[in-house]
Structures are given as C-alpha cells and as structure tokens.
Design an enzyme around this catalytic site. Structure first.
Site, short mmCIF file in Angstrom:
data_model
loop_
_atom_site.label_atom_id
_atom_site.label_comp_id
_atom_site.label_asym_id
_atom_site.label_seq_id
_atom_site.Cartn_x
_atom_site.Cartn_y
_atom_site.Cartn_z
CE1 TYR A 40 -9.06 -12.14 7.38
CE2 TYR A 40 -6.73 -12.66 7.22
CZ TYR A 40 -7.74 -11.79 7.55
OH TYR A 40 -7.43 -10.54 8.03
N GLY B 286 -5.59 2.91 -8.04
CA GLY B 286 -6.20 3.65 -9.13
C GLY B 286 -7.05 2.81 -10.06
CE LYS B 287 -7.87 -3.24 -7.38
NZ LYS B 287 -7.31 -4.60 -7.16
CG LEU C 56 -1.81 -0.58 -1.71
CD1 LEU C 56 -1.57 -1.53 -2.87
CD2 LEU C 56 -1.11 0.75 -1.95
CG LEU D 218 -4.64 4.72 -1.77
CD1 LEU D 218 -3.90 4.54 -0.45
CD2 LEU D 218 -4.55 6.17 -2.24
CB SER E 142 -6.74 -1.67 4.08
OG SER E 142 -7.56 -2.81 3.94
N GLY F 204 -7.27 -1.55 -2.33
CA GLY F 204 -7.02 -1.45 -3.76
C GLY F 204 -7.37 -0.11 -4.37
#
Length: 351
Positions: free
Chosen positions: A53, A243-244, A236, A241, A234, A239
C-alpha cells in the site's frame, strides 16, 4: 464499540476495522493521522495495512509508504498500546520481488521489513495478501482455472507456516491470516498447521459486500468449521454503494477519477458495471423506504451475517469517515435484512 476475537486466537479487536490503503495516495499523512485519531476515539482500534500500500494505482515508488505513515502514528506516545495492527506480504506481483512467489524465507524477511516501517516490535495479525497458486479474487472468477499441484501447494504451506511459527515464537507476530483465498486453500492451511503444530489461520480477508457475496457458501462453511473470522474488505464495493457513481458521475478525487488520471480504465477493478449501478440504485431505494442511510445499511448488514466477520471500512477523508462512524451501533431490523436477501436474488453477482 463492541469487540470480537480473531478466530481461535486470543486477539481481541473492534468489530469494525479501519482500512488504510489510500494513506499516502488519495489521503495525505495529516489526513491519515486524523483518521486514525478519530477511529481510536470511537473505539475502532483495529487497523489493516499491507506492504504494497497505497494502491489505486500501485506504484513501485510508493510501495511501503502506507506502513511508514501508520508507523509514524504508532510511534507517538501511547498509540501502539491502543490498537491492533494487521498487515500483509504481497503475493506474486511484478511490482515486488520481480514477480517471484513468496516462500518461508521471503515471509521472514518481509515481517522484519514491515516491523521496521511500522516502528513496532510486533504485528498482531500477519496475512498472505493472495496465494501463490493463483486466485479467483479481483474479478478473475470469470476466467479462473484451477491448476493441479497439490503436493507442491502443501509443501509451500508447510514452508511458510514454519516461518510464521518462528516469527510467532520470536514475538514478532501474534496471529496468522490469509487473504483472497479459496475454500480449499483455507482448509488446507488449517490442516497443514495442525500437522506441524504451527499457528492456525485466525482470519481470512476477502471481499464481501451487498454486491459481492461469493463468500456466502463454501468459504463461509470452511471458515465456520475451522473457527476463522472473515475480515470483509470493500464493504461499500469500492465506493459503489455510496451512490457517488450513479448516473455516470465521477466525483473529483474519487477512486475512479484518480485511476483515470493515472492512465487506468476507471472501472474500479472491474466493479463498475451497468448491473452494479442498477443494484446500487435498488439498495438505495430500499434504504430510503426503511429510513436508513444506504452506507450505514451496507455496513450494519455485514454484522447480521451468520458467520463471524469484521468489516474493513476505508475513507479518503475525515468527512467520509465521520459519515460512516455516525452509523456505528445501529442494528439492522429483521424485516430490512430479509428485504435485502430478497433484493439480492434480483441482483446477483453484478460484477
């Protein structure tokens, strides 16, 4: 925040984990430290990182930077004793070690390197980022073909487990875990560990969310029977989920925007599909119908599952983290959980 233990180990962690993979890329050091401070303030004391990372994208010049940032935070007076740290050795990758697979000697060296970057004398959970045999994770399930070589795989597991055992005896690591593994792999790691009286698998870190439920069957059974905790990354769906990305939007500074700006496809590693957007919109509608924030619903749902799991949440900035924290402690009602299961049948495996 509630606490749980990792598998059959004695390591107690917060029921939700803070992911750090953006630290040093989308999230600068000041922002990363602010996130870690806020996490501890609300009882989220479990942090997950990795030698490779930050990611999205992975670059040779930034490998190890996230561990260094976490390490400088850990070095502040009193911080190390307040948290549990998980990190990982990278699987075969051209970005590290010229693509060579890890073995016991590699694991030993990488533990020492992570300890140095993290500025600590021990790692609470040390994980294998992905298996040397290959994996169906990362959207490779569409073309995955298992390769024969059972004895070679078992010999490799024994070699790595001896190194893990030595590191544990030396006090360098407390527990051992896997990531992006299969049901067969998880079971065999446990069998080999038992035969060597080496550390058993305490946790498996695999992707799991409302949109990605491959874990629900064989892997869940293997983990339950072997007393292994899922670390769900993950939750979401990178990302989605939130909605962006609905309606084709690409917010500035988002993972898709950063990926496109650095020459990538901007598809969230294969997750950004029309079906995934449709599923996300359906889950948002369901959340609104029940008076729930969709992000809070996605994380709270994980804690209703019939197997032990710890969602790993990640945020680019403190405002995003605070939004997720606002949902901590909310219990998903049974009628909403059942509605989610019904909706899942309409939107299975959208990527």
């Amino acid at each position: 925040m509630k606490r749980t233990t990792l598998g059959g180990s004695d390591i107690e962690v917060s029921e939700i984990c803070l992911g750090t993979m953006t630290f040093g890329n989308q999230t600068d050091e000041a922002g990363a430290c602010a996130q870690m401070d806020r996490a501890v303030d609300v009882g989220m004391t479990f942090f997950d990182t990795a030698e490779m990372y930050p990611v999205n994208p992975v670059r040779r010049e930034t490998i190890g930077v996230t561990e260094q940032i976490v390490g400088r935070w850990l070095a502040r007076p009193g911080n190390r004793d307040r948290v549990q740290i998980a990190t990982k050795v990278t699987g075969p990758s051209q970005m590290l070690r010229d693509g060579q697979p890890y073995d016991g000697a590699t694991v030993t060296a990488c533990i020492d390197a992570s300890l140095e970057r993290l500025q600590t004398d021990h790692i609470d959970l040390y994980q294998l980022h992905w298996p040397v045999r290959g994996t169906w994770a990362f959207r490779q399930s569409w073309t995955y073909a298992a390769k024969p070589g059972k004895q070679q795989a078992l010999d490799h597991m024994a070699d790595v487990l001896r190194a893990v055992q030595a590191a544990q005896k030396a006090g360098k690591i407390r527990a051992f875990g896997l990531s992006n593994e299969t049901a067969w792999g998880l079971s065999r790691w446990c069998d080999v560990a038992d035969s060597l009286n080496a550390p058993r698998v305490a946790a498996i870190q695999n992707e799991y969310s409302l949109l990605h439920r491959l874990y629900d069957t064989d892997l869940a059974e293997a983990a339950v029977q072997e007393d292994v905790t899922l670390l769900a990354f993950s939750p979401l769906a990178a990302g989605l989920l939130s909605g962006k990305y609905n309606g084709g939007a690409i917010p500035e500074g988002s993972r898709v925007a950063v990926d496109k700006a650095t020459g990538g496809m901007g598809k969230l590693g294969g997750r950004l599909t029309d079906r995934a957007i449709a599923a996300t919109q359906a889950y948002h509608a369901l959340a609104a119908e029940h008076g729930w924030d969709p992000i809070h619903m996605a994380v709270a749902w994980q804690l209703t599952r019939p197997f032990r799991n710890v969602p790993i949440i990640g945020a680019t900035d403190l405002a995003q983290l605070d939004h997720m924290i606002a949902g901590f402690g909310k219990t998903l009602p049974e009628d909403l959980a059942k509605a989610i299961d019904r909706l899942h049948r309409d939107h299975p495996l959208p990527y």
